[in-house]
Write a protein that holds these residues in place. Structure first.
Motif, PDB file in Angstrom:
ATOM      1  N   TRP A   4       0.908  -1.067   0.087  1.00 14.02           N
ATOM      2  CA  TRP A   4       0.052  -0.024   0.151  1.00 14.02           C
ATOM      3  C   TRP A   4       0.836   1.314  -0.156  1.00 14.02           C
ATOM      4  CZ3 TRP A   4      -4.570  -1.216  -1.490  1.00 14.02           C
ATOM      5  CH2 TRP A   4      -5.096  -2.480  -1.074  1.00 14.02           C
ATOM      6  N   CYS A   5       0.502   2.184  -0.801  1.00 12.26           N
ATOM      7  CA  CYS A   5       1.509   3.430  -1.037  1.00 12.26           C
ATOM      8  C   CYS A   5       1.049   4.450  -0.178  1.00 12.26           C
ATOM      9  CB  CYS A   5       1.335   4.015  -2.566  1.00 12.26           C
ATOM     10  SG  CYS A   5       1.766   2.747  -3.765  1.00 12.26           S
ATOM     11  N   PRO A   7      -2.339   6.197   2.726  1.00 18.73           N
ATOM     12  CA  PRO A   7      -3.779   6.030   3.518  1.00 18.73           C
ATOM     13  C   PRO A   7      -4.900   6.163   2.405  1.00 18.73           C
ATOM     14  CG  PRO A   7      -2.472   7.868   4.446  1.00 18.73           C
ATOM     15  CD  PRO A   7      -1.592   7.037   3.482  1.00 18.73           C
ATOM     16  N   ALA A   8      -5.958   6.006   2.727  1.00 15.97           N
ATOM     17  CA  ALA A   8      -6.892   6.216   1.953  1.00 15.97           C
ATOM     18  C   ALA A   8      -7.102   7.811   1.622  1.00 15.97           C
ATOM     19  CB  ALA A   8      -8.253   5.751   2.377  1.00 15.97           C
ATOM     20  N   ALA A   9      -7.747   7.980   0.209  1.00 16.07           N
ATOM     21  CA  ALA A   9      -7.565   9.328  -0.320  1.00 16.07           C
ATOM     22  C   ALA A   9      -8.983   9.982  -0.071  1.00 16.07           C
ATOM     23  CB  ALA A   9      -7.526   9.364  -1.857  1.00 16.07           C
ATOM     24  N   SER A  13     -10.552   5.739  -1.871  1.00 14.72           N
ATOM     25  CA  SER A  13      -9.644   4.724  -2.490  1.00 14.72           C
ATOM     26  C   SER A  13      -8.150   4.573  -1.631  1.00 14.72           C
ATOM     27  CB  SER A  13      -9.476   5.096  -3.920  1.00 14.72           C
ATOM     28  OG  SER A  13      -8.677   6.188  -3.897  1.00 14.72           O
ATOM     29  N   ARG A  14      -7.588   3.543  -1.956  1.00 18.20           N
ATOM     30  CA  ARG A  14      -6.251   3.314  -1.656  1.00 18.20           C
ATOM     31  C   ARG A  14      -5.563   2.737  -2.715  1.00 18.20           C
ATOM     32  NH1 ARG A  14      -5.322  -0.323   3.453  1.00 18.20           N
ATOM     33  NH2 ARG A  14      -3.281   1.093   3.309  1.00 18.20           N
ATOM     34  N   GLU A  15      -4.239   3.487  -2.771  1.00 17.01           N
ATOM     35  CA  GLU A  15      -3.426   3.010  -3.830  1.00 17.01           C
ATOM     36  C   GLU A  15      -2.360   2.020  -3.461  1.00 17.01           C
ATOM     37  OE1 GLU A  15      -0.013   5.019  -7.038  1.00 17.01           O
ATOM     38  OE2 GLU A  15      -1.465   6.422  -5.738  1.00 17.01           O
ATOM     39  N   GLY A  16      -2.367   1.119  -4.202  1.00 18.58           N
ATOM     40  CA  GLY A  16      -1.420  -0.014  -3.890  1.00 18.58           C
ATOM     41  C   GLY A  16      -0.509  -0.338  -5.167  1.00 18.58           C
ATOM     42  N   LEU A  24      -5.814   0.709  -8.004  1.00 22.83           N
ATOM     43  CA  LEU A  24      -6.533   1.406  -6.947  1.00 22.83           C
ATOM     44  C   LEU A  24      -7.448   0.388  -6.212  1.00 22.83           C
ATOM     45  CD1 LEU A  24      -8.071   4.922  -8.569  1.00 22.83           C
ATOM     46  CD2 LEU A  24      -6.368   4.602  -6.693  1.00 22.83           C
ATOM     47  N   ALA A 118      -6.436  -5.606   5.557  1.00 23.11           N
ATOM     48  CA  ALA A 118      -7.154  -4.713   4.864  1.00 23.11           C
ATOM     49  C   ALA A 118      -7.899  -5.204   3.574  1.00 23.11           C
ATOM     50  CB  ALA A 118      -6.056  -3.648   4.362  1.00 23.11           C
TER      51      ALA A 118
END
Length: 143
Positions: A4-5, A7-9, A13-16, A24, A118
């Motif tokens: 995971w890059c 925390p949630a935007a 969304s979460r960027e991985g 996403l 997660a």
């Protein structure tokens, strides 16, 4: 391995990253203990216009936003709690062609096997969809 890059935007969304490629993830909320159970997964393959190295164009994709609103944001929906994953196809490749198709299979296998707190996906309930190039990729992957 999936990482995971950030925390949630703001859009949830979460960027991985997997294999150096971004994606996403729109994960269901933890209301009702959904995080403890396996969830259905919808993989969204974008069209040709969004190929590249950054997920930012995906965030504005209307089809993806509608899909998220009707699945990941609706724990009472027909699939129950649902995660929406949107991998990013590299520039110059297509979802339905061997390099991207092989990478997609590897990525999805890793996502289903990750089983982190997660990301608990139900390998028995996987849907693949997408417009245009993404639709062709869904057909090719399912073949």
């Amino acid at each position: 391995m999936i990482s995971w890059c950030a925390p949630a935007a703001a859009d949830g969304s979460r960027e991985g990253r997997f294999g150096g490629r971004p994606f996403l993830a729109f994960l269901p909320s933890d209301e009702g203990g959904a995080e403890a159970a396996d969830v259905a997964v919808v993989v969204f393959l974008h069209g040709a216009a969004h190929r590249g190295d950054t997920v930012e164009p995906l965030r504005a994709d209307t089809a993806l936003r509608l899909l998220v609103a009707r699945t990941a944001r609706r724990p009472d929906g027909p699939l129950g709690p649902t995660a929406v994953l949107a991998p990013l196809c590299a520039t110059g490749t297509e979802w339905s062609k061997p390099p991207a198709l092989a990478a997609l299979s590897t990525w999805l296998g890793a996502a289903l096997d990750a089983r982190t707190s997660a990301l608990r996906l139900d390998a028995r309930c996987v849907f693949l969809t997408g417009p245009s190039m993404g639709g062709l990729g869904a057909w090719a992957w399912g073949d």
